[in-house]
Design a protein around this motif. Structure first.
Motif, short mmCIF file in Angstrom:
data_model
loop_
_atom_site.label_atom_id
_atom_site.label_comp_id
_atom_site.label_asym_id
_atom_site.label_seq_id
_atom_site.Cartn_x
_atom_site.Cartn_y
_atom_site.Cartn_z
N LEU A 1 0.83 -1.20 0.00
CA LEU A 1 0.00 0.00 0.00
C LEU A 1 0.87 1.26 0.00
N GLU A 2 0.43 2.27 -0.73
CA GLU A 2 1.14 3.53 -0.73
C GLU A 2 0.98 4.22 0.62
N ALA A 3 2.01 4.93 1.03
CA ALA A 3 1.99 5.67 2.28
C ALA A 3 2.85 6.91 2.11
N ASP A 4 2.83 7.77 3.13
CA ASP A 4 3.52 9.05 3.02
C ASP A 4 4.51 9.23 4.16
N GLY B 1 14.06 3.12 -1.88
CA GLY B 1 15.36 2.88 -1.27
C GLY B 1 15.36 1.84 -0.17
N VAL B 2 14.20 1.26 0.15
CA VAL B 2 14.10 0.37 1.31
C VAL B 2 14.92 -0.90 1.13
N GLU B 3 14.69 -1.62 0.06
CA GLU B 3 15.36 -2.91 -0.11
C GLU B 3 16.87 -2.74 -0.24
N ASP B 4 17.31 -1.76 -1.00
CA ASP B 4 18.74 -1.51 -1.14
C ASP B 4 19.38 -1.14 0.20
N ALA B 5 18.64 -0.43 1.04
CA ALA B 5 19.17 -0.06 2.36
C ALA B 5 19.41 -1.30 3.21
N TRP B 6 18.44 -2.21 3.20
CA TRP B 6 18.62 -3.46 3.96
C TRP B 6 19.83 -4.23 3.43
N ARG B 7 19.96 -4.31 2.12
CA ARG B 7 21.09 -5.05 1.55
C ARG B 7 22.42 -4.41 1.94
N GLN B 8 22.48 -3.09 1.93
CA GLN B 8 23.72 -2.40 2.30
C GLN B 8 24.07 -2.68 3.76
N ALA B 9 23.08 -2.62 4.64
CA ALA B 9 23.33 -2.87 6.06
C ALA B 9 23.77 -4.31 6.31
N LEU B 10 23.14 -5.26 5.60
CA LEU B 10 23.47 -6.67 5.79
C LEU B 10 24.84 -7.02 5.23
N ALA B 11 25.39 -6.17 4.38
CA ALA B 11 26.72 -6.41 3.82
C ALA B 11 27.80 -5.59 4.52
N ALA B 12 27.44 -4.82 5.54
CA ALA B 12 28.38 -3.88 6.15
C ALA B 12 29.40 -4.60 7.02
N ASP B 13 30.53 -3.92 7.24
CA ASP B 13 31.59 -4.48 8.07
C ASP B 13 31.60 -3.86 9.46
N ARG B 14 30.48 -3.28 9.86
CA ARG B 14 30.35 -2.63 11.17
C ARG B 14 28.86 -2.47 11.48
N PRO B 15 28.51 -2.14 12.71
CA PRO B 15 27.10 -1.87 13.01
C PRO B 15 26.54 -0.78 12.11
N PHE B 16 25.25 -0.89 11.84
CA PHE B 16 24.63 -0.02 10.85
C PHE B 16 23.27 0.43 11.36
N ASN C 1 5.69 3.19 3.87
CA ASN C 1 4.82 2.30 4.64
C ASN C 1 5.69 1.48 5.60
N PRO C 2 5.48 1.57 6.92
CA PRO C 2 6.33 0.81 7.85
C PRO C 2 6.18 -0.70 7.66
N GLU C 3 5.00 -1.14 7.21
CA GLU C 3 4.83 -2.57 6.95
C GLU C 3 5.74 -3.02 5.82
N TYR C 4 5.92 -2.17 4.82
CA TYR C 4 6.81 -2.53 3.72
C TYR C 4 8.26 -2.62 4.20
N VAL C 5 8.65 -1.72 5.10
CA VAL C 5 10.02 -1.75 5.62
C VAL C 5 10.35 -3.11 6.21
N VAL C 6 9.46 -3.63 7.05
CA VAL C 6 9.73 -4.90 7.72
C VAL C 6 9.48 -6.07 6.77
N HIS C 7 8.46 -5.97 5.93
CA HIS C 7 8.18 -7.04 4.97
C HIS C 7 9.35 -7.22 4.01
#
Length: 603
Positions: free
Chosen positions: A361-364, A524-539, A367-373
């Protein structure tokens, strides 16, 4: 070489294989701090930013390691600060030992600086064992009993050591009148119910045609047995939130969470069953269990003081979940998987389709549900997850599917704000080789999480896998309370209490040398998760999310569950009005008077 009491305390902790003590310094434990220096920092002193965070880190460590968590604090304010984290441990049945300082014995009763009656203060939170050491000969008995009691009763214990006692030369208890010797260790024992009681339970379960199973954290070690009993009985399985990691959500008959933050299929499972088996759970909300008289019921729990609660059980089995199920399974008659099991699996498939739809669903702006999903599909199979109290717990409960060796937890029964970040820090000391992820709201992050990012920055070079990800849902609102106000009081929002300043969380993380990214668009949500999961430090991932996406009650219809967030909020459609009234009725049932704030499901 002589040994001081403080030296002996640390030695005894090492002998109990305690590897970490979460703490913050203060002069009430100066003797212990000096002893840590002499002991080459063994067990390791882990410096939190605040004593409450030290307690939460001990709880997280204990939850994810299965070992006792140990925290330490100075007298007066330090000991007081530990309390919220200790109550979190007590209410979630987690073994934690608190070691706290006290003013010198000579000053007691003199209204001295930082003098607090700690025995009275800790009387409730450490009700199973709380003792003050006044002479060296009380050791090792006091340390041993505190640890044994914490393990045996899965609770909080406390040891109070005045500052001057810490500096005394240690002398062991002698072979004399009114001396109490002690010894290390405790063998493991397995409690099982009597054969007659097992047969009575089997009779109830064999007679049922529509069997529902509810599991909590007490069933965590019995995964294979729970899977087997679900197959034998043709049952669906719902999970209390503290039992979210008991079974894989990839199993087609696992309906997910139950309770106010639960799923529609778990609600329907309980509404339609004629037989209920509860394993290792004390879900406090009986409103989400079958109607009284609808189902015959059996409970399995290792704690005899927690048996027979929440529902009129016909058979109450006191015993270890694994051993009890091992003895119960041969007494059960396999059921054919018919319409009941098919309906459970169909409802579960439909639920995940609804979750995908709500996340889309679109949100402004996001959508927080999309972030976690979006995280769900990217999670490593060995991830450790924590959610903070607030609306973030809704999305954790409903959108993340456990699989593999994943672990997850939150403040289940106390439902306190603030443990999300310290939980995963504690988890990293328990499992430095596994990624840990916390999902928190901006309220919890401002309350506790920001400072603990300093702790993460201090210690992450010691972790073999440095990935610790904190996802902040930044909606500038104390969102869960806002929705409770709307649904229970008809008040749109009291901004003075609910509105939060827009803090640049990712910038703060980067100022510490950590990874940080602010996401203001769903692209930018999915790419952000991928970047954090590939990081060499806390994110730290800061997602700017829409506060007008509401939690949907589990009893809402399928169609209502798919209604848009804004339609629900504005009440501009008949369906939205029905859901809004349903939210109001259900929350009022569970939270009388609307005074309890954010509640999660206990185990």
């Amino acid at each position: 070489m002589s040994m001081k009491v403080s030296d002996y305390v640390l030695q005894r902790l090492r002998e109990w294989e305690v590897e970490h003590v979460f703490s913050y310094a203060g002069d009430g434990i100066n003797g212990l701090l000096a002893a840590w220096g002499r002991a080459d920092n063994q067990p390791k002193f882990v410096q939190a930013r605040h004593e409450e965070m030290a307690a939460f880190e001990a709880v997280g460590y204990a939850k994810f390691s299965g070992k006792v968590g140990v925290c330490a604090a100075t007298s007066g304010p330090g000991a007081i600060h530990l309390l919220n984290g200790l109550y979190d441990a007590k209410l979630d049945h987690v073994p934690v030992v608190a070691i706290v300082g006290q003013t010198n014995r000579s000053a007691m009763g003199g209204s001295y600086q930082q003098e607090v009656d700690l025995l009275s203060l800790y009387k409730d939170v450490a009700s199973d064992y709380c003792e003050m050491v006044t002479v060296p000969e009380q050791l090792p008995n006091v340390i041993d009993r505190a640890i044994r009691t914490a393990y045996g009763r899965r609770t909080v214990t406390a040891v109070i050591i005045p500052a001057d006692v810490q500096e005394l030369e240690y002398t062991p208890p002698g072979h004399a009148f009114k001396m109490v010797p002690s010894s290390l260790g405790a063998s493991h024992s397995t409690a099982v119910p009597a054969e007659e009681d097992l047969r009575r339970a089997a009779e109830v379960l064999n007679a049922g045609e529509k069997v529902a199973v509810l599991v909590g954290q007490g069933a965590r070690g019995a995964r294979a047995q729970v899977e087997r009993i679900a197959e034998v009985l043709g049952a669906g399985v719902a999970k209390a939130l503290l039992g979210k990691d008991v079974l894989s959500d990839e199993l087609p008959y696992v309906t997910g969470a139950i309770g106010l933050l639960g799923t529609r299929p778990s609600w329907e499972l309980m509404q339609g069953c004629d037989t209920l088996l509860v394993i290792g759970s004390n879900l406090p909300y009986s409103q989400f269990l079958p109607e009284y008289g609808q189902a015959r019921a059996v409970q399995i729990d290792i704690d005899p003081t927690m048996i027979g609660l929440r529902y009129p059980f016909e058979v109450n089995l006191v015993g270890d979940a694994t051993a009890t199920l091992d003895r119960l399974l041969p007494l059960l008659t396999p059921k054919k998987h018919g319409a009941w099991r098919e309906s459970v699996e169909s409802d579960t498939r439909r639920w995940w389709e609804v979750m995908r739809g709500r996340a889309a669903l679109e949100a402004d702006p996001v959508n927080p549900e999309y972030v976690v999903h979006a995280l769900d599909a990217l999670l490593p199979d060995d991830a450790i997850l924590a959610a903070d109290s607030g609306s973030a717990a809704n999305w954790y409960a409903r959108h993340l599917r456990m699989r593999g060796s994943m672990r997850g937890s939150l403040s289940g029964t106390l439902a306190t704000m603030g443990p999300g970040v310290p939980y995963v820090i504690g988890a990293k000391f328990a499992h430095p080789d596994r990624p840990a992820i916390a999902i928190v709201g901006d309220g919890a992050m401002q309350m506790n999480g920001l400072a603990e990012m300093i702790t993460a920055s201090k210690y992450y070079p010691e972790w073999s896998d440095p990935r610790l990800i904190v996802a902040v849902l930044n909606n500038q609102d104390l969102n869960q309370v806002t929705w409770e106000m709307r649904s229970m009081s008809g008040a749109p929002q009291f901004l003075e209490s609910q509105h939060l300043p827009d803090v640049r969380y990712a910038d703060f993380a980067r100022s510490l040398g950590l990874g940080g990214l602010r996401v203001e668009s769903p692209d930018g949500v999915e790419d952000a998760w991928r970047q954090a999961l590939a990081a060499d430090r806390p994110f730290l991932l800061e997602f700017v999310t829409d506060p007008d996406v509401p939690p949907i009650p589990p009893h809402a219809t399928w169609e209502q569950a798919q209604a848009t967030a804004k339609a629900l909020l504005k009440g501009d459609s008949a369906a939205a009005g029905v859901v809004k009234q349903g939210v109001k009725a259900k929350i009022q049932d569970i939270l009388p008077g609307g005074k309890r704030g954010q509640d999660e499901d206990g185990s």
